[in-house]
Design a protein around this motif. Structure first.
Motif, PDB file in Angstrom:
ATOM      1  N   ARG A 109     -39.587  -0.081 -50.575  1.00 32.36           N
ATOM      2  CA  ARG A 109     -39.027   1.033 -49.793  1.00 32.36           C
ATOM      3  C   ARG A 109     -39.805   1.214 -48.489  1.00 32.36           C
ATOM      4  O   ARG A 109     -39.218   1.402 -47.423  1.00 32.36           O
ATOM      5  CB  ARG A 109     -39.053   2.309 -50.633  1.00 32.36           C
ATOM      6  CG  ARG A 109     -38.367   3.471 -49.961  1.00 32.36           C
ATOM      7  CD  ARG A 109     -38.170   4.613 -50.948  1.00 32.36           C
ATOM      8  NE  ARG A 109     -37.414   5.651 -50.312  1.00 32.36           N
ATOM      9  CZ  ARG A 109     -37.901   6.852 -50.006  1.00 32.36           C
ATOM     10  NH1 ARG A 109     -39.143   7.157 -50.317  1.00 32.36           N
ATOM     11  NH2 ARG A 109     -37.155   7.750 -49.414  1.00 32.36           N
ATOM     12  N   ARG A 110     -41.133   1.151 -48.568  1.00 36.19           N
ATOM     13  CA  ARG A 110     -41.952   1.296 -47.358  1.00 36.19           C
ATOM     14  C   ARG A 110     -41.702   0.139 -46.388  1.00 36.19           C
ATOM     15  O   ARG A 110     -41.560   0.338 -45.172  1.00 36.19           O
ATOM     16  CB  ARG A 110     -43.431   1.371 -47.723  1.00 36.19           C
ATOM     17  CG  ARG A 110     -43.857   2.723 -48.256  1.00 36.19           C
ATOM     18  CD  ARG A 110     -45.373   2.827 -48.388  1.00 36.19           C
ATOM     19  NE  ARG A 110     -45.923   1.916 -49.378  1.00 36.19           N
ATOM     20  CZ  ARG A 110     -46.040   2.200 -50.674  1.00 36.19           C
ATOM     21  NH1 ARG A 110     -45.661   3.382 -51.127  1.00 36.19           N
ATOM     22  NH2 ARG A 110     -46.547   1.321 -51.506  1.00 36.19           N
ATOM     23  N   THR A 111     -41.627  -1.079 -46.923  1.00 39.71           N
ATOM     24  CA  THR A 111     -41.377  -2.242 -46.068  1.00 39.71           C
ATOM     25  C   THR A 111     -40.003  -2.154 -45.433  1.00 39.71           C
ATOM     26  O   THR A 111     -39.845  -2.428 -44.238  1.00 39.71           O
ATOM     27  CB  THR A 111     -41.502  -3.548 -46.890  1.00 39.71           C
ATOM     28  OG1 THR A 111     -42.815  -3.608 -47.443  1.00 39.71           O
ATOM     29  CG2 THR A 111     -41.243  -4.771 -46.030  1.00 39.71           C
ATOM     30  N   HIS A 112     -39.015  -1.775 -46.197  1.00 44.89           N
ATOM     31  CA  HIS A 112     -37.656  -1.621 -45.683  1.00 44.89           C
ATOM     32  C   HIS A 112     -37.631  -0.582 -44.567  1.00 44.89           C
ATOM     33  O   HIS A 112     -37.001  -0.788 -43.522  1.00 44.89           O
ATOM     34  CB  HIS A 112     -36.709  -1.230 -46.831  1.00 44.89           C
ATOM     35  CG  HIS A 112     -35.286  -1.083 -46.430  1.00 44.89           C
ATOM     36  ND1 HIS A 112     -34.710   0.139 -46.185  1.00 44.89           N
ATOM     37  CD2 HIS A 112     -34.316  -2.009 -46.227  1.00 44.89           C
ATOM     38  CE1 HIS A 112     -33.446  -0.040 -45.851  1.00 44.89           C
ATOM     39  NE2 HIS A 112     -33.178  -1.340 -45.876  1.00 44.89           N
ATOM     40  N   ALA A 113     -38.329   0.522 -44.769  1.00 40.18           N
ATOM     41  CA  ALA A 113     -38.388   1.562 -43.745  1.00 40.18           C
ATOM     42  C   ALA A 113     -39.075   1.039 -42.481  1.00 40.18           C
ATOM     43  O   ALA A 113     -38.609   1.271 -41.359  1.00 40.18           O
ATOM     44  CB  ALA A 113     -39.115   2.792 -44.268  1.00 40.18           C
ATOM     45  N   ARG A 114     -40.167   0.321 -42.669  1.00 41.01           N
ATOM     46  CA  ARG A 114     -40.902  -0.211 -41.517  1.00 41.01           C
ATOM     47  C   ARG A 114     -40.032  -1.173 -40.712  1.00 41.01           C
ATOM     48  O   ARG A 114     -40.034  -1.162 -39.481  1.00 41.01           O
ATOM     49  CB  ARG A 114     -42.173  -0.913 -42.000  1.00 41.01           C
ATOM     50  CG  ARG A 114     -43.042  -1.453 -40.868  1.00 41.01           C
ATOM     51  CD  ARG A 114     -44.362  -2.032 -41.368  1.00 41.01           C
ATOM     52  NE  ARG A 114     -44.292  -2.855 -42.551  1.00 41.01           N
ATOM     53  CZ  ARG A 114     -43.957  -4.150 -42.563  1.00 41.01           C
ATOM     54  NH1 ARG A 114     -43.667  -4.773 -41.439  1.00 41.01           N
ATOM     55  NH2 ARG A 114     -43.930  -4.815 -43.700  1.00 41.01           N
ATOM     56  N   LEU A 115     -39.251  -1.987 -41.403  1.00 46.09           N
ATOM     57  CA  LEU A 115     -38.444  -2.988 -40.723  1.00 46.09           C
ATOM     58  C   LEU A 115     -37.153  -2.434 -40.113  1.00 46.09           C
ATOM     59  O   LEU A 115     -36.718  -2.908 -39.057  1.00 46.09           O
ATOM     60  CB  LEU A 115     -38.094  -4.127 -41.692  1.00 46.09           C
ATOM     61  CG  LEU A 115     -39.257  -4.985 -42.180  1.00 46.09           C
ATOM     62  CD1 LEU A 115     -38.780  -5.956 -43.250  1.00 46.09           C
ATOM     63  CD2 LEU A 115     -39.899  -5.721 -41.014  1.00 46.09           C
TER      64      LEU A 115
END
Length: 138
Positions: A109-115
């Motif tokens: 979820r954090r990676t998806h948000a960052r990207l």
């Protein structure tokens, strides 16, 4: 007896619809992570209960032996203790897996948000509609 009771109020699994928009994916990942957090907590409680019951069964087998009851009751009680201990080992593995999946869901979820959060902010803040994927490809 065990104090555990079945619950139905746990986290629901994320719906598997075709909605892959940024906010929908974020919501699904959060739902998955929350469900796995809840499952890990419930599995931990189950694990502790199983270990306690296994120890109680072992103690009961000793008490039965000291009371000089029939040998079959001692063996049956010992088998219950061993079975609970073995099941507790498997529940521990399941608990560890639930914790791992939960952590991976939070990380994803954090990676998806960052990207993709910046792109989503840009796309959702402009008044013009975005063409469907493949529109510009010929």
């Amino acid at each position: 007896m065990s104090d555990l009771a079945p619950t139905t109020g746990g986290g629901a699994a994320a719906k598997t619809d075709g909605d892959n928009r940024y906010k929908a994916v974020q919501r699904k990942l959060k739902t998955l992570a929350t469900a796995m957090d809840l499952a890990a907590g419930e599995l931990e409680a189950l694990l502790l209960s199983m270990r306690t019951n296994a120890q109680r069964s072992e103690g009961l087998a000793v008490d039965i032996a000291n009371a000089e009851l029939d040998r079959k009751f001692i063996e049956m009680t010992n088998q219950v203790s061993v079975a609970l201990g073995g099941a507790a080992v498997e529940v521990k593995k399941l608990h560890e897996t639930a914790q791992e999946v939960s952590g991976l869901a939070h990380d994803t979820r954090r990676t998806h948000a960052r990207l993709y959060e910046g792109l989503d902010d840009l796309r959702s803040s402009r008044p013009e509609r975005t063409p469907k994927p493949g529109f510009l490809v010929r």
